[in-house]
Design a protein around this motif. Structure first.
Motif, PDB file in Angstrom:
ATOM      1  N   GLY A 217       0.806  -1.208   0.000  1.00  0.00           N
ATOM      2  CA  GLY A 217       0.000   0.000   0.000  1.00  0.00           C
ATOM      3  C   GLY A 217       0.837   1.255   0.000  1.00  0.00           C
ATOM      4  N   SER A 218       0.249   2.358   0.478  1.00  0.00           N
ATOM      5  CA  SER A 218       0.909   3.661   0.398  1.00  0.00           C
ATOM      6  C   SER A 218       1.125   4.313   1.758  1.00  0.00           C
ATOM      7  CB  SER A 218       0.089   4.607  -0.485  1.00  0.00           C
ATOM      8  OG  SER A 218      -1.237   4.739   0.031  1.00  0.00           O
ATOM      9  N   ASP A 219       0.728   3.648   2.842  1.00  0.00           N
ATOM     10  CA  ASP A 219       0.828   4.225   4.182  1.00  0.00           C
ATOM     11  C   ASP A 219       2.182   3.879   4.787  1.00  0.00           C
ATOM     12  OD1 ASP A 219       0.644   4.824   6.925  1.00  0.00           O
ATOM     13  OD2 ASP A 219      -1.514   4.488   6.935  1.00  0.00           O
ATOM     14  N   ARG A 220       2.994   4.906   5.062  1.00  0.00           N
ATOM     15  CA  ARG A 220       4.340   4.661   5.585  1.00  0.00           C
ATOM     16  C   ARG A 220       4.313   3.949   6.935  1.00  0.00           C
ATOM     17  NH1 ARG A 220       9.609   6.060   4.963  1.00  0.00           N
ATOM     18  NH2 ARG A 220      10.836   6.235   6.887  1.00  0.00           N
ATOM     19  N   SER A 221       3.305   4.223   7.749  1.00  0.00           N
ATOM     20  CA  SER A 221       3.225   3.539   9.044  1.00  0.00           C
ATOM     21  C   SER A 221       3.023   2.041   8.856  1.00  0.00           C
ATOM     22  CB  SER A 221       2.102   4.130   9.906  1.00  0.00           C
ATOM     23  OG  SER A 221       0.830   3.917   9.303  1.00  0.00           O
ATOM     24  N   ASP A 222       2.296   1.652   7.802  1.00  0.00           N
ATOM     25  CA  ASP A 222       2.143   0.230   7.485  1.00  0.00           C
ATOM     26  C   ASP A 222       3.473  -0.366   7.021  1.00  0.00           C
ATOM     27  OD1 ASP A 222      -0.538   0.311   8.127  1.00  0.00           O
ATOM     28  OD2 ASP A 222      -1.218   0.528   6.060  1.00  0.00           O
ATOM     29  N   TRP A 223       4.228   0.417   6.250  1.00  0.00           N
ATOM     30  CA  TRP A 223       5.538  -0.061   5.796  1.00  0.00           C
ATOM     31  C   TRP A 223       6.441  -0.355   6.992  1.00  0.00           C
ATOM     32  CZ3 TRP A 223       6.782   4.417   1.821  1.00  0.00           C
ATOM     33  CH2 TRP A 223       5.836   4.377   0.777  1.00  0.00           C
ATOM     34  N   ILE A 224       6.471   0.567   7.951  1.00  0.00           N
ATOM     35  CA  ILE A 224       7.343   0.399   9.109  1.00  0.00           C
ATOM     36  C   ILE A 224       6.907  -0.795   9.950  1.00  0.00           C
ATOM     37  CG2 ILE A 224       8.035   1.478  11.300  1.00  0.00           C
ATOM     38  CD1 ILE A 224       8.017   4.173   9.805  1.00  0.00           C
ATOM     39  N   ALA A 225       5.601  -0.961  10.123  1.00  0.00           N
ATOM     40  CA  ALA A 225       5.088  -2.069  10.932  1.00  0.00           C
ATOM     41  C   ALA A 225       5.423  -3.427  10.321  1.00  0.00           C
ATOM     42  CB  ALA A 225       3.579  -1.930  11.104  1.00  0.00           C
ATOM     43  N   ALA A 226       5.557  -3.468   8.983  1.00  0.00           N
ATOM     44  CA  ALA A 226       5.838  -4.728   8.288  1.00  0.00           C
ATOM     45  C   ALA A 226       7.292  -4.841   7.854  1.00  0.00           C
ATOM     46  CB  ALA A 226       4.928  -4.859   7.067  1.00  0.00           C
ATOM     47  N   SER A 227       8.165  -3.993   8.389  1.00  0.00           N
ATOM     48  CA  SER A 227       9.559  -3.945   7.950  1.00  0.00           C
ATOM     49  C   SER A 227      10.453  -4.645   8.968  1.00  0.00           C
ATOM     50  CB  SER A 227      10.006  -2.480   7.796  1.00  0.00           C
ATOM     51  OG  SER A 227      11.378  -2.409   7.474  1.00  0.00           O
ATOM     52  N   PRO A 228      11.066  -5.778   8.616  1.00  0.00           N
ATOM     53  CA  PRO A 228      11.967  -6.446   9.559  1.00  0.00           C
ATOM     54  C   PRO A 228      13.064  -5.528  10.090  1.00  0.00           C
ATOM     55  CG  PRO A 228      11.480  -7.898   7.723  1.00  0.00           C
ATOM     56  CD  PRO A 228      10.882  -6.557   7.384  1.00  0.00           C
ATOM     57  N   TYR A 229      13.620  -4.694   9.251  1.00  0.00           N
ATOM     58  CA  TYR A 229      14.690  -3.788   9.683  1.00  0.00           C
ATOM     59  C   TYR A 229      14.201  -2.865  10.798  1.00  0.00           C
ATOM     60  CZ  TYR A 229      18.371  -0.254   9.498  1.00  0.00           C
ATOM     61  OH  TYR A 229      19.391   0.615   9.828  1.00  0.00           O
ATOM     62  N   HIS A 230      13.006  -2.341  10.645  1.00  0.00           N
ATOM     63  CA  HIS A 230      12.487  -1.388  11.625  1.00  0.00           C
ATOM     64  C   HIS A 230      11.945  -2.073  12.872  1.00  0.00           C
ATOM     65  CE1 HIS A 230      12.693   1.070   7.991  1.00  0.00           C
ATOM     66  NE2 HIS A 230      12.753   2.107   8.792  1.00  0.00           N
ATOM     67  N   GLN A 231      11.586  -3.324  12.786  1.00  0.00           N
ATOM     68  CA  GLN A 231      11.065  -4.052  13.946  1.00  0.00           C
ATOM     69  C   GLN A 231      12.147  -4.825  14.697  1.00  0.00           C
ATOM     70  OE1 GLN A 231       7.962  -3.458  14.937  1.00  0.00           O
ATOM     71  NE2 GLN A 231       7.877  -2.090  13.164  1.00  0.00           N
ATOM     72  N   LEU A 232      13.367  -4.751  14.213  1.00  0.00           N
ATOM     73  CA  LEU A 232      14.470  -5.500  14.805  1.00  0.00           C
ATOM     74  C   LEU A 232      14.785  -4.999  16.213  1.00  0.00           C
ATOM     75  CD1 LEU A 232      16.630  -7.676  14.119  1.00  0.00           C
ATOM     76  CD2 LEU A 232      18.081  -5.822  13.300  1.00  0.00           C
ATOM     77  N   THR A 233      14.854  -5.952  17.171  1.00  0.00           N
ATOM     78  CA  THR A 233      15.173  -5.619  18.554  1.00  0.00           C
ATOM     79  C   THR A 233      16.222  -6.599  19.083  1.00  0.00           C
ATOM     80  OG1 THR A 233      13.531  -7.081  19.582  1.00  0.00           O
ATOM     81  CG2 THR A 233      12.770  -4.898  18.868  1.00  0.00           C
ATOM     82  N   ARG A 234      16.599  -6.399  20.326  1.00  0.00           N
ATOM     83  CA  ARG A 234      17.557  -7.302  20.968  1.00  0.00           C
ATOM     84  C   ARG A 234      16.996  -8.701  21.155  1.00  0.00           C
ATOM     85  NH1 ARG A 234      21.866  -4.466  22.825  1.00  0.00           N
ATOM     86  NH2 ARG A 234      21.592  -2.194  23.007  1.00  0.00           N
ATOM     87  N   ASP A 235      15.675  -8.853  21.075  1.00  0.00           N
ATOM     88  CA  ASP A 235      15.033 -10.158  21.207  1.00  0.00           C
ATOM     89  C   ASP A 235      15.006 -10.927  19.896  1.00  0.00           C
ATOM     90  OD1 ASP A 235      14.510  -9.762  23.899  1.00  0.00           O
ATOM     91  OD2 ASP A 235      12.553  -8.831  23.507  1.00  0.00           O
ATOM     92  N   ALA A 236      15.545 -10.363  18.833  1.00  0.00           N
ATOM     93  CA  ALA A 236      15.537 -11.036  17.527  1.00  0.00           C
ATOM     94  C   ALA A 236      16.368 -12.313  17.587  1.00  0.00           C
ATOM     95  CB  ALA A 236      16.077 -10.107  16.450  1.00  0.00           C
ATOM     96  N   VAL A 237      16.083 -13.227  16.667  1.00  0.00           N
ATOM     97  CA  VAL A 237      16.796 -14.497  16.621  1.00  0.00           C
ATOM     98  C   VAL A 237      17.918 -14.413  15.591  1.00  0.00           C
ATOM     99  CG1 VAL A 237      14.691 -15.720  17.265  1.00  0.00           C
ATOM    100  CG2 VAL A 237      15.299 -15.526  14.848  1.00  0.00           C
TER     101      VAL A 237
END
Length: 303
Positions: A217-237
């Protein structure tokens, strides 16, 4: 009589211009054939190693797409599990499409692994973030049912190709997804040639605009929510990003993920391969250094 050089150049240019519509049409036709093929299940069940068996269409949800196939080795015993997620541009594909199961089953089942190949709900009805939630639900179901198969619920690795590679990277990056699904942490991720690890960056100049725009789609907030890079945390595998060196986008995104993960203390690796996007998937399991490297990563995570 030999034509003057400028005339030869002009004739060549005319020929190329005339061929362009045909080339574009041929490309569109081939792309449509691939899409049509990806919507269909395999013409026949994948051949399995001696003694192996399959359990098909095991439900992990109410939707008809929320099903997976389980491929069991001859004598599973505390068997580690590979959960595979197919590609198809977030809108197509099936768990038993040609190239998904055959070589992987031939390689890992004789080693005592269980291979699970899952479907998930598709576009246009289901957005990528909810598709990742489906993958997390499938993970929870696999872990819950593993003892029935003599499998080890604590030793599950996620593997996926293309769109499926994006989805498993998102599940592996965001502990919220697998926790909300009632799963326990998977041991690792093997992402096979994803071009959607950094979704906002990809959407600035998508390699296949129609496919990516319909998916995200075209909503940047949706892009960020579905982006592995942006969702990456210390709990990642831990993750292994296999990427086709013939593409411009996949390897740089894998390296960016690995660089960010390093700052968080999460081990991630990038494996460039001189293979086409499709062959990165189909050739995995055939005798090669590529297969050996992926296998070594998987074994390391399952120790």
């Amino acid at each position: 009589m030999t034509p003057h050089p400028w005339l030869r150049t002009g004739l060549l240019a005319c020929a190329l211009l005339a061929a362009l519509p045909l080339a574009a049409q041929t490309f569109r036709e081939r792309l449509q054939e691939m899409r049509d093929a990806s919507r269909q299940p395999a013409a026949r069940a994948p051949a399995l190693p001696a003694g192996a068996r399959a359990m098909r269409d095991v439900a992990y949800g109410d939707d008809p797409r929320q099903r997976f196939d389980v491929y069991l080795p001859a004598q599973p015993k505390h068997a580690p599990i590979i959960l595979f997620v197919h590609g198809g541009g977030w809108a197509n594909g099936n768990k038993d499409n040609p190239g998904v199961v055959e070589n992987k089953a031939a390689y890992w089942l004789p080693k005592g692994y269980i291979l699970v190949s899952t479907n998930y709900r598709l576009r246009p009805d289901t957005a990528p973030l909810d598709q990742a939630r489906d993958v997390a639900r499938a993970l929870a179901a696999v872990q819950k049912r593993a003892p029935e198969w003599n499998g080890d619920a604590s030793r599950v690795v996620l593997m996926g190709h293309s769109a499926g590679a994006h989805l498993i990277a998102l599940v592996g990056a965001s502990s919220t997804l697998w926790r909300d699904a009632g799963a326990t942490q998977p041991r690792g991720v093997v992402s096979l040639d994803s071009g959607g690890l950094d979704v906002p960056q990809t959407m600035q100049r998508p390699p296949l605009p129609g496919i990516y725009q319909r998916a995200f789609g075209s909503d940047r907030s949706d892009w960020i929510a579905a982006s592995p890079y942006h969702q990456l945390t210390r709990d990642a595998v831990p993750m292994l990003f296999v990427c086709s060196s013939r593409r411009k986008d996949a390897c740089p995104q894998g390296r960016a993920m690995a660089d960010k993960a390093k700052t968080l203390g999460v081990p991630m690796e990038v494996l460039p391969e001189d293979l086409s996007h499709g062959d990165v998937n189909r050739d995995l399991g055939l005798p090669s250094g590529y297969t050996n490297t992926v296998d070594a990563f998987v074994r390391k995570q399952l120790q």
